[in-house]
Design an enzyme around this catalytic site. Structure first.
Site, PDB file in Angstrom:
ATOM      1  N   GLU A   1       0.311  -0.359  16.480  1.00  0.00           N
ATOM      2  CA  GLU A   1      -0.526   0.794  16.126  1.00  0.00           C
ATOM      3  C   GLU A   1      -1.478   1.143  17.271  1.00  0.00           C
ATOM      4  O   GLU A   1      -1.661   2.317  17.616  1.00  0.00           O
ATOM      5  CB  GLU A   1      -1.330   0.503  14.849  1.00  0.00           C
ATOM      6  CG  GLU A   1      -2.214   1.673  14.455  1.00  0.00           C
ATOM      7  CD  GLU A   1      -3.192   1.340  13.344  1.00  0.00           C
ATOM      8  OE1 GLU A   1      -2.833   0.563  12.437  1.00  0.00           O
ATOM      9  OE2 GLU A   1      -4.326   1.848  13.397  1.00  0.00           O
TER      10      GLU A   1
ATOM     11  N   CYS B   1       2.427   6.023   8.944  1.00  0.00           N
ATOM     12  CA  CYS B   1       1.521   6.217   7.809  1.00  0.00           C
ATOM     13  C   CYS B   1       0.589   7.398   8.097  1.00  0.00           C
ATOM     14  O   CYS B   1       0.027   7.493   9.196  1.00  0.00           O
ATOM     15  CB  CYS B   1       0.691   4.952   7.583  1.00  0.00           C
ATOM     16  SG  CYS B   1      -0.529   5.182   6.265  1.00  0.00           S
TER      17      CYS B   1
ATOM     18  N   SER C   1       1.797  -5.277   3.509  1.00  0.00           N
ATOM     19  CA  SER C   1       3.228  -5.153   3.804  1.00  0.00           C
ATOM     20  C   SER C   1       4.076  -6.183   3.062  1.00  0.00           C
ATOM     21  O   SER C   1       5.298  -6.237   3.255  1.00  0.00           O
ATOM     22  CB  SER C   1       3.455  -5.277   5.316  1.00  0.00           C
ATOM     23  OG  SER C   1       2.765  -6.401   5.829  1.00  0.00           O
TER      24      SER C   1
ATOM     25  N   HIS D   1      -1.000  -4.707  19.618  1.00  0.00           N
ATOM     26  CA  HIS D   1      -0.513  -4.294  18.295  1.00  0.00           C
ATOM     27  C   HIS D   1       0.132  -2.913  18.422  1.00  0.00           C
ATOM     28  O   HIS D   1      -0.374  -2.037  19.126  1.00  0.00           O
ATOM     29  CB  HIS D   1      -1.669  -4.263  17.293  1.00  0.00           C
ATOM     30  CG  HIS D   1      -1.202  -4.069  15.878  1.00  0.00           C
ATOM     31  ND1 HIS D   1      -0.918  -2.820  15.363  1.00  0.00           N
ATOM     32  CD2 HIS D   1      -0.945  -4.942  14.885  1.00  0.00           C
ATOM     33  CE1 HIS D   1      -0.514  -2.957  14.106  1.00  0.00           C
ATOM     34  NE2 HIS D   1      -0.521  -4.239  13.795  1.00  0.00           N
TER      35      HIS D   1
ATOM     36  N   HIS E   1       5.320  -4.752   8.964  1.00  0.00           N
ATOM     37  CA  HIS E   1       5.296  -6.117   9.489  1.00  0.00           C
ATOM     38  C   HIS E   1       5.495  -7.149   8.381  1.00  0.00           C
ATOM     39  O   HIS E   1       4.562  -7.834   7.966  1.00  0.00           O
ATOM     40  CB  HIS E   1       3.988  -6.365  10.238  1.00  0.00           C
ATOM     41  CG  HIS E   1       3.936  -5.698  11.579  1.00  0.00           C
ATOM     42  ND1 HIS E   1       2.767  -5.373  12.226  1.00  0.00           N
ATOM     43  CD2 HIS E   1       4.940  -5.285  12.403  1.00  0.00           C
ATOM     44  CE1 HIS E   1       3.055  -4.805  13.382  1.00  0.00           C
ATOM     45  NE2 HIS E   1       4.360  -4.728  13.514  1.00  0.00           N
TER      46      HIS E   1
ATOM     47  N   CYS F   1       0.867  -1.190   0.000  1.00  0.00           N
ATOM     48  CA  CYS F   1       0.000   0.000   0.000  1.00  0.00           C
ATOM     49  C   CYS F   1       0.899   1.234   0.000  1.00  0.00           C
ATOM     50  O   CYS F   1       2.128   1.138   0.129  1.00  0.00           O
ATOM     51  CB  CYS F   1      -0.866   0.002   1.251  1.00  0.00           C
ATOM     52  SG  CYS F   1       0.134   0.089   2.758  1.00  0.00           S
TER      53      CYS F   1
ATOM     54  N   ASN G   1      -3.225  -6.953   8.762  1.00  0.00           N
ATOM     55  CA  ASN G   1      -4.134  -6.988   7.607  1.00  0.00           C
ATOM     56  C   ASN G   1      -4.000  -8.307   6.846  1.00  0.00           C
ATOM     57  O   ASN G   1      -4.970  -8.784   6.257  1.00  0.00           O
ATOM     58  CB  ASN G   1      -3.957  -5.752   6.724  1.00  0.00           C
ATOM     59  CG  ASN G   1      -2.747  -5.820   5.847  1.00  0.00           C
ATOM     60  OD1 ASN G   1      -2.816  -6.320   4.733  1.00  0.00           O
ATOM     61  ND2 ASN G   1      -1.600  -5.354   6.340  1.00  0.00           N
TER      62      ASN G   1
HETATM   63  S1  SF4 Z   1      -2.292  -0.652   5.632  1.00  0.00           S
HETATM   64 FE1  SF4 Z   1      -1.369   0.675   7.199  1.00  0.00          FE
HETATM   65  S2  SF4 Z   1       0.397   1.584   6.131  1.00  0.00           S
HETATM   66 FE2  SF4 Z   1      -0.981   0.805   4.541  1.00  0.00          FE
HETATM   67  S3  SF4 Z   1      -2.280   2.567   3.972  1.00  0.00           S
HETATM   68 FE3  SF4 Z   1      -3.349   1.333   5.557  1.00  0.00          FE
HETATM   69  S4  SF4 Z   1      -2.817   2.369   7.463  1.00  0.00           S
HETATM   70 FE4  SF4 Z   1      -1.320   3.036   5.942  1.00  0.00          FE
END
Ligand code: SF4
Length: 308
Positions: free
Chosen positions: A129, A99, A269, A127, A44, A15, A227
């Site tokens: 974040e 981010c 990631s 986590h 990650h 991303c 994710n």
């Molecule tokens: S997955 Fe995480 S790093 Fe990627 S756009 Fe979404 S918030 Fe930002």
């Protein structure tokens, strides 16, 4: 090891926030030389971290491991204000790779807390974040991890309550949690736009399409990638066998027995080359793509590394 058809989900893999974070470390190394310290994994993914290590990045868990005055990059997942303070006290040269979509959630946490609300943060305990966001207003923020906690959480004043979410949650599960919170706290207020980010949402939508057609789903990503793990869970909720793999070497031949169509995606990631290697290892007759969205978002780099 062979499967006749590979169905690729699109969007998949990197991303904009991950690309930016990696580029920040690369530029810091080019401009300042090695070592460049990075607090926590920059993103990650085991392959990304190993690659940057070979190029001079040194990953640390705590700022105490960074020599005074050295350069340190904060990871894409963000940090709490306490970490920023510690960095200033240690006279570290900070480059922030948080981010921008995580930064948005931090700003909301500060705004909601400043108006006197209790903030219900929907996310996973531990986590990075979540730890960073919690740190914006620790005395006013309560973590809600699942529907069970949404049913039992209590707040000092039910007329003053807001919610935020981690950016990488499952869209469907989060909707269930928020429905419970709204029914219990009718005055609940939230962010103007979703905290679950565009990349997370898009990857889940494309995987849903692929999972509907596939006999087996493979998600490229590391076990600590929120994710990526959500994508595996989503495929399994759709009734399909699904596995998280760091790379092609993790594919087990027995998974492919009797399988005609393999759905393949990658968490935000995971590098695109790993997907190419997985497809090559599967040796399909046909590769098809199911694209449910196009992504053109790019984030600007922080001033500290903006010059070429
Ligand atoms: S997955 Fe995480 S790093 Fe990627 S756009 Fe979404 S918030 Fe930002």
């Amino acid at each position: 090891m062979r499967s006749p058809v590979v169905l690729l989900a699109a969007p998949r893999s990197f991303c904009a926030g991950v690309e930016r974070a990696i580029e920040i470390v690369e530029r810091a190394l080019a401009q300042r030389g090695r070592p460049v310290y990075v607090r926590k994994q920059i993103v990650h993914n085991a392959h990304v971290v190993a690659d940057l290590e070979t190029r001079g990045a040194v990953f640390v868990d705590e700022l105490a491991e960074v020599p005074p005055g050295a350069t340190v990059v904060f990871s894409a997942h963000g940090v709490s204000p306490a970490v920023r303070t510690e960095a200033a006290e240690r006279n570290l040269s900070v480059i922030d790779a948080t981010c921008p979509l995580v930064t948005k959630v931090h700003a909301e946490a500060r705004r909601f807390a400043a108006r006197g609300d209790t903030v219900l943060l929907v996310g996973h305990a531990g986590h990075e974040e979540v730890e960073g966001t919690l740190g914006e207003a620790p005395s006013q923020t309560i973590l809600v991890a699942d529907v069970a906690q949404a049913r039992t959480v209590t707040v000092p004043d039910p007329s003053r309550v807001s919610y935020l979410t981690q950016t990488t949650l499952a869209v469907d599960e989060t909707a269930e949690i928020l429905a419970v919170l709204r029914s219990r706290f009718p005055a609940l207020r939230g962010p103007a736009s979703d905290d679950i980010c565009y990349a997370t949402t898009n990857r889940q939508e494309s995987l849903s399409t692929v999972a509907a057609e596939a006999d087996l789903v493979l998600v490229v990503g590391s076990t600590n990638s929120s994710n990526s793990v959500r994508l595996v869970e989503l495929a399994r909720r759709a009734g399909k066998p699904a596995y998280l793999i760091d790379d092609a070497g993790d594919i087990r031949p027995e998974w492919l027995e009797g399988v005609r169509t393999v759905g393949v995606t990658a968490g935000a990631s995971a590098p695109p080359r790993l997907v190419d290697e997985v497809v090559a290892a599967l040796g399909p007759d046909t590769v098809l793509e199911r694209e449910t969205a196009t992504e053109s978002i790019r984030f600007t780099l922080p001033p500290a590394v903006r010059r070429p």
